[in-house]
Write a protein that holds these residues in place. Sequence first.
Motif, PDB file in Angstrom:
ATOM      1  N   GLN A 128       0.674  82.463 -17.515  1.00 23.39           N
ATOM      2  CA  GLN A 128       0.268  82.694 -16.133  1.00 23.39           C
ATOM      3  C   GLN A 128      -0.547  81.496 -15.669  1.00 23.39           C
ATOM      4  O   GLN A 128      -1.391  80.993 -16.418  1.00 23.39           O
ATOM      5  N   ILE A 129      -0.302  81.016 -14.447  1.00 22.26           N
ATOM      6  CA  ILE A 129      -1.070  79.888 -13.910  1.00 22.26           C
ATOM      7  C   ILE A 129      -2.234  80.421 -13.071  1.00 22.26           C
ATOM      8  O   ILE A 129      -3.369  80.040 -13.250  1.00 22.26           O
ATOM      9  N   ASP A 130      -1.902  81.297 -12.131  1.00 16.02           N
ATOM     10  CA  ASP A 130      -2.938  81.897 -11.277  1.00 16.02           C
ATOM     11  C   ASP A 130      -2.421  83.233 -10.761  1.00 16.02           C
ATOM     12  O   ASP A 130      -1.441  83.754 -11.273  1.00 16.02           O
ATOM     13  N   ALA A 131      -3.080  83.775  -9.727  1.00 18.92           N
ATOM     14  CA  ALA A 131      -2.782  85.143  -9.279  1.00 18.92           C
ATOM     15  C   ALA A 131      -1.307  85.374  -8.956  1.00 18.92           C
ATOM     16  O   ALA A 131      -0.780  86.456  -9.209  1.00 18.92           O
ATOM     17  N   THR A 132      -0.642  84.352  -8.412  1.00 12.16           N
ATOM     18  CA  THR A 132       0.735  84.595  -7.971  1.00 12.16           C
ATOM     19  C   THR A 132       1.756  83.652  -8.615  1.00 12.16           C
ATOM     20  O   THR A 132       2.904  83.603  -8.193  1.00 12.16           O
ATOM     21  N   ASN A 133       1.327  82.894  -9.628  1.00 17.51           N
ATOM     22  CA  ASN A 133       2.238  81.916 -10.242  1.00 17.51           C
ATOM     23  C   ASN A 133       2.246  81.995 -11.758  1.00 17.51           C
ATOM     24  O   ASN A 133       1.192  82.183 -12.370  1.00 17.51           O
ATOM     25  N   VAL A 134       3.429  81.809 -12.315  1.00 17.26           N
ATOM     26  CA  VAL A 134       3.559  81.677 -13.771  1.00 17.26           C
ATOM     27  C   VAL A 134       4.395  80.430 -14.077  1.00 17.26           C
ATOM     28  O   VAL A 134       5.124  79.926 -13.215  1.00 17.26           O
ATOM     29  N   GLU A 135       4.265  79.962 -15.314  1.00 17.47           N
ATOM     30  CA  GLU A 135       5.089  78.869 -15.792  1.00 17.47           C
ATOM     31  C   GLU A 135       6.185  79.471 -16.645  1.00 17.47           C
ATOM     32  O   GLU A 135       5.911  80.331 -17.491  1.00 17.47           O
ATOM     33  N   VAL A 136       7.415  79.019 -16.427  1.00 21.85           N
ATOM     34  CA  VAL A 136       8.543  79.556 -17.201  1.00 21.85           C
ATOM     35  C   VAL A 136       9.436  78.410 -17.669  1.00 21.85           C
ATOM     36  O   VAL A 136       9.461  77.342 -17.058  1.00 21.85           O
ATOM     37  N   HIS A 137      10.135  78.652 -18.765  1.00 17.73           N
ATOM     38  CA  HIS A 137      11.138  77.683 -19.196  1.00 17.73           C
ATOM     39  C   HIS A 137      12.271  77.680 -18.179  1.00 17.73           C
ATOM     40  O   HIS A 137      12.688  78.743 -17.700  1.00 17.73           O
ATOM     41  N   LYS A 138      12.782  76.507 -17.894  1.00 17.20           N
ATOM     42  CA  LYS A 138      13.918  76.413 -16.978  1.00 17.20           C
ATOM     43  C   LYS A 138      15.139  77.019 -17.655  1.00 17.20           C
ATOM     44  O   LYS A 138      15.436  76.711 -18.812  1.00 17.20           O
ATOM     45  N   VAL A 139      15.820  77.889 -16.939  1.00 20.91           N
ATOM     46  CA  VAL A 139      17.057  78.491 -17.466  1.00 20.91           C
ATOM     47  C   VAL A 139      18.144  78.410 -16.407  1.00 20.91           C
ATOM     48  O   VAL A 139      17.856  78.253 -15.218  1.00 20.91           O
ATOM     49  N   GLU A 140      19.368  78.547 -16.861  1.00 24.90           N
ATOM     50  CA  GLU A 140      20.469  78.755 -15.922  1.00 24.90           C
ATOM     51  C   GLU A 140      20.750  80.250 -15.928  1.00 24.90           C
ATOM     52  O   GLU A 140      21.190  80.814 -16.933  1.00 24.90           O
ATOM     53  N   ASP A 186      14.975 103.773 -14.892  1.00 28.20           N
ATOM     54  CA  ASP A 186      16.018 102.734 -14.990  1.00 28.20           C
ATOM     55  C   ASP A 186      15.399 101.387 -14.673  1.00 28.20           C
ATOM     56  O   ASP A 186      14.252 101.314 -14.200  1.00 28.20           O
ATOM     57  N   PHE A 187      16.103 100.336 -14.942  1.00 27.63           N
ATOM     58  CA  PHE A 187      15.609  99.000 -14.622  1.00 27.63           C
ATOM     59  C   PHE A 187      16.743  97.999 -14.652  1.00 27.63           C
ATOM     60  O   PHE A 187      17.801  98.241 -15.227  1.00 27.63           O
ATOM     61  N   LYS A 188      16.458  96.855 -14.007  1.00 23.72           N
ATOM     62  CA  LYS A 188      17.439  95.765 -13.958  1.00 23.72           C
ATOM     63  C   LYS A 188      16.887  94.553 -14.697  1.00 23.72           C
ATOM     64  O   LYS A 188      15.713  94.208 -14.523  1.00 23.72           O
ATOM     65  N   LEU A 189      17.704  93.928 -15.507  1.00 23.47           N
ATOM     66  CA  LEU A 189      17.283  92.709 -16.207  1.00 23.47           C
ATOM     67  C   LEU A 189      18.176  91.551 -15.808  1.00 23.47           C
ATOM     68  O   LEU A 189      19.358  91.738 -15.493  1.00 23.47           O
ATOM     69  N   GLU A 190      17.584  90.361 -15.849  1.00 23.77           N
ATOM     70  CA  GLU A 190      18.380  89.141 -15.705  1.00 23.77           C
ATOM     71  C   GLU A 190      18.126  88.269 -16.925  1.00 23.77           C
ATOM     72  O   GLU A 190      17.038  88.294 -17.505  1.00 23.77           O
ATOM     73  N   PHE A 191      19.144  87.545 -17.297  1.00 21.45           N
ATOM     74  CA  PHE A 191      19.051  86.657 -18.452  1.00 21.45           C
ATOM     75  C   PHE A 191      19.466  85.250 -18.034  1.00 21.45           C
ATOM     76  O   PHE A 191      20.195  85.068 -17.058  1.00 21.45           O
ATOM     77  N   GLY A 192      19.016  84.261 -18.815  1.00 18.73           N
ATOM     78  CA  GLY A 192      19.409  82.887 -18.517  1.00 18.73           C
ATOM     79  C   GLY A 192      19.575  82.080 -19.786  1.00 18.73           C
ATOM     80  O   GLY A 192      19.033  82.429 -20.836  1.00 18.73           O
ATOM     81  N   ARG A 193      20.357  80.990 -19.650  1.00 23.41           N
ATOM     82  CA  ARG A 193      20.506  80.043 -20.768  1.00 23.41           C
ATOM     83  C   ARG A 193      19.423  78.986 -20.645  1.00 23.41           C
ATOM     84  O   ARG A 193      19.266  78.384 -19.574  1.00 23.41           O
ATOM     85  N   LEU A 194      18.717  78.747 -21.744  1.00 23.12           N
ATOM     86  CA  LEU A 194      17.658  77.737 -21.732  1.00 23.12           C
ATOM     87  C   LEU A 194      18.244  76.374 -21.376  1.00 23.12           C
ATOM     88  O   LEU A 194      19.255  75.955 -21.961  1.00 23.12           O
ATOM     89  N   ALA A 195      17.606  75.681 -20.419  1.00 22.82           N
ATOM     90  CA  ALA A 195      18.102  74.373 -19.982  1.00 22.82           C
ATOM     91  C   ALA A 195      18.145  73.392 -21.149  1.00 22.82           C
ATOM     92  O   ALA A 195      19.063  72.582 -21.249  1.00 22.82           O
ATOM     93  N   ASN A 196      17.157  73.492 -22.047  1.00 26.35           N
ATOM     94  CA  ASN A 196      17.114  72.526 -23.152  1.00 26.35           C
ATOM     95  C   ASN A 196      17.885  72.983 -24.384  1.00 26.35           C
ATOM     96  O   ASN A 196      17.924  72.277 -25.388  1.00 26.35           O
ATOM     97  N   ASP A 197      18.470  74.183 -24.319  1.00 24.20           N
ATOM     98  CA  ASP A 197      19.300  74.671 -25.429  1.00 24.20           C
ATOM     99  C   ASP A 197      20.209  75.793 -24.912  1.00 24.20           C
ATOM    100  O   ASP A 197      19.952  76.974 -25.132  1.00 24.20           O
ATOM    101  N   PRO A 198      21.287  75.415 -24.205  1.00 26.26           N
ATOM    102  CA  PRO A 198      22.135  76.416 -23.536  1.00 26.26           C
ATOM    103  C   PRO A 198      22.790  77.429 -24.489  1.00 26.26           C
ATOM    104  O   PRO A 198      23.331  78.428 -24.029  1.00 26.26           O
ATOM    105  N   LYS A 229      21.091  79.259 -26.294  1.00 23.88           N
ATOM    106  CA  LYS A 229      20.125  80.371 -26.353  1.00 23.88           C
ATOM    107  C   LYS A 229      20.019  81.083 -25.013  1.00 23.88           C
ATOM    108  O   LYS A 229      19.742  80.469 -23.989  1.00 23.88           O
ATOM    109  N   ILE A 230      20.238  82.405 -25.071  1.00 25.03           N
ATOM    110  CA  ILE A 230      20.070  83.235 -23.871  1.00 25.03           C
ATOM    111  C   ILE A 230      18.752  83.987 -24.000  1.00 25.03           C
ATOM    112  O   ILE A 230      18.487  84.607 -25.034  1.00 25.03           O
TER     113      ILE A 230
END
Length: 238
Positions: free
Chosen positions: A70-82, A172-184, A186-187
Amino acid sequence: MEPLYEGKAKRLWATEDPEVLRMEFKNDATAFNGEKKAQFENKGRLNNEISTLIYGYLEKEGVPTHFIRQIDATNVEVHKVEILMVEVIVRNLAAGSFCKRTGVEEGMVFSQPIVEFSIKSDELGDPLVNDDYIRELKLATAEDLAFLRKSALRVNEILGGFFAECGLKLVDFKLEFGRLANDPSKIVLADEISPDGCRLWDLKSGEKMDKDRFRRDLGDVMEAYAEVLERVKLAVGG
Ligand code: TMP
Ligand code: ASP
């Protein structure tokens, strides 16, 4: 500066590190594929706090995710994914579009969780698709799909238990997944996990504590989100 991407509830920003993005939670709320819109003070902060705590919990349980910090109240840092263009929905009880599609009354308890896939497309209204559609549309391979299903069921087990500790039923819930930009190869789990994308009912009263309060004009939307955050905080701290 322009965001790299702006969605209905979040913005993605570049950072100095090309493999790291900043994800900003907005106060905007939408429903029914953006047809219904509103702004709620504190929504970005509440969803960020909730999502950050849940991602921390999932990481501790060994679920690979895009989350860094978490960076601050409304921001987080995440790995870039596709982001994969397939959304994964898990249902434990009948609600929402399941009831609409089948005519079943809300609240029917399933003997086993239902996993369903939809195409991530606002234009098309996130249509429900099956494995054969996904193969022919080349949205994911059979192997990826098996991985998504298994991961989503694992997240359901972990979060079902977690929210029970919060006095909440994970409907119930919805999930999204992505491929790591630096290692596609890995999902990982991506996007947010908050009352925007989960249905949560109070275990005692049955009261809805999620975005259905907005979808159905039940009022006290942010009060419910704030209550979810308080309970999540207690559950991770205790
Ligand atoms: P549904 O019953 O409307 O198909 O929704 C199932 C779950 O998925 C519910 O918890 C809300 C969540 N969801 C999203 O997060 N985004 C969406 O675009 C949709 C349609 C559902
Ligand atoms: N997330 C979708 C929208 O913003 C659908 C929904 O959650 O109801 O329109």
